[in-house]
Write a protein that holds these residues in place. Structure first.
Motif, short mmCIF file in Angstrom:
data_model
loop_
_atom_site.label_atom_id
_atom_site.label_comp_id
_atom_site.label_asym_id
_atom_site.label_seq_id
_atom_site.Cartn_x
_atom_site.Cartn_y
_atom_site.Cartn_z
N ALA A 24 0.83 -1.21 0.00
CA ALA A 24 0.00 0.00 0.00
C ALA A 24 0.86 1.26 0.00
O ALA A 24 0.53 2.24 -0.68
CB ALA A 24 -0.93 -0.01 1.22
N MET A 25 1.96 1.23 0.72
CA MET A 25 2.86 2.39 0.77
C MET A 25 3.51 2.63 -0.60
O MET A 25 3.68 3.78 -1.01
CB MET A 25 3.95 2.16 1.84
CG MET A 25 3.41 2.21 3.25
SD MET A 25 4.59 1.63 4.50
CE MET A 25 5.78 2.96 4.49
N ASP A 31 5.20 10.14 0.92
CA ASP A 31 6.43 9.64 1.53
C ASP A 31 6.35 9.68 3.06
O ASP A 31 7.31 9.39 3.74
CB ASP A 31 7.66 10.42 1.05
CG ASP A 31 7.62 11.89 1.44
OD1 ASP A 31 6.57 12.36 1.91
OD2 ASP A 31 8.65 12.56 1.29
N LYS A 32 5.18 10.01 3.58
CA LYS A 32 4.94 10.01 5.02
C LYS A 32 3.68 9.20 5.29
O LYS A 32 2.70 9.32 4.56
CB LYS A 32 4.76 11.43 5.54
CG LYS A 32 5.90 12.36 5.22
CD LYS A 32 6.52 12.91 6.48
CE LYS A 32 7.59 13.94 6.21
NZ LYS A 32 8.72 13.51 5.49
N PHE A 33 3.71 8.39 6.34
CA PHE A 33 2.59 7.49 6.62
C PHE A 33 2.30 7.44 8.11
O PHE A 33 3.21 7.52 8.92
CB PHE A 33 2.92 6.07 6.14
CG PHE A 33 3.22 6.01 4.67
CD1 PHE A 33 2.21 5.87 3.76
CD2 PHE A 33 4.53 6.10 4.22
CE1 PHE A 33 2.49 5.83 2.41
CE2 PHE A 33 4.82 6.06 2.87
CZ PHE A 33 3.80 5.92 1.96
N LEU A 34 1.02 7.29 8.42
CA LEU A 34 0.57 7.04 9.77
C LEU A 34 -0.10 5.68 9.76
O LEU A 34 -1.09 5.47 9.06
CB LEU A 34 -0.42 8.11 10.22
CG LEU A 34 -1.09 7.87 11.57
CD1 LEU A 34 -0.06 7.90 12.69
CD2 LEU A 34 -2.17 8.91 11.81
N LEU A 35 0.47 4.74 10.49
CA LEU A 35 -0.08 3.39 10.55
C LEU A 35 -0.85 3.25 11.86
O LEU A 35 -0.25 3.13 12.92
CB LEU A 35 1.04 2.35 10.46
CG LEU A 35 1.96 2.45 9.25
CD1 LEU A 35 3.07 1.42 9.32
CD2 LEU A 35 1.17 2.33 7.96
N ILE A 59 7.38 6.40 17.09
CA ILE A 59 6.16 5.62 17.29
C ILE A 59 5.37 6.32 18.38
O ILE A 59 5.89 6.59 19.46
CB ILE A 59 6.47 4.16 17.68
CG1 ILE A 59 7.19 3.46 16.54
CG2 ILE A 59 5.18 3.42 18.06
CD1 ILE A 59 7.69 2.08 16.87
N LEU A 60 4.14 6.62 18.08
CA LEU A 60 3.27 7.30 19.02
C LEU A 60 2.38 6.26 19.69
O LEU A 60 1.68 5.50 19.03
CB LEU A 60 2.40 8.32 18.27
CG LEU A 60 1.40 9.12 19.07
CD1 LEU A 60 2.12 9.99 20.10
CD2 LEU A 60 0.56 9.98 18.14
#
Length: 82
Positions: A24-25, A31-35, A59-60
């Motif tokens: 998917a990326m 170029d920035k992702f929140l999983l 990692i949040l």
């Protein structure tokens, strides 16, 4: 296979989950992702970094009371009309 595992309440192996995330990326110009909800544990982190060759910037981790998590999980599939 994935649907069967989910129907049985089993977790999908990290390598399969990560390959799906990686695909998917790669299919986007971002170029920035929140999983959301991933990684779930240290094994997920190690496998993600090994397979993708990507080290997350951070990692949040959000912690909330169990009662609030239960409420939110149980309301995920409900349609809300405003």
């Amino acid at each position: 296979m994935i649907q069967n595992m989910m129907n049985e309440g089993k977790l999908i192996p990290s390598d399969i989950t990560i390959r799906l995330i990686q695909k998917a990326m790669q299919e986007t110009d971002n170029d920035k992702f929140l999983l959301d909800g991933f990684p779930r544990d240290e094994e997920n982190v190690r496998t993600f970094e090994k397979l993708t060759k990507i080290e997350p910037d951070f990692i949040l981790f959000l912690d909330c009371p169990e009662e609030e998590m239960t409420k939110r999980l149980l309301s995920r599939n409900q349609v809300k009309f405003v």
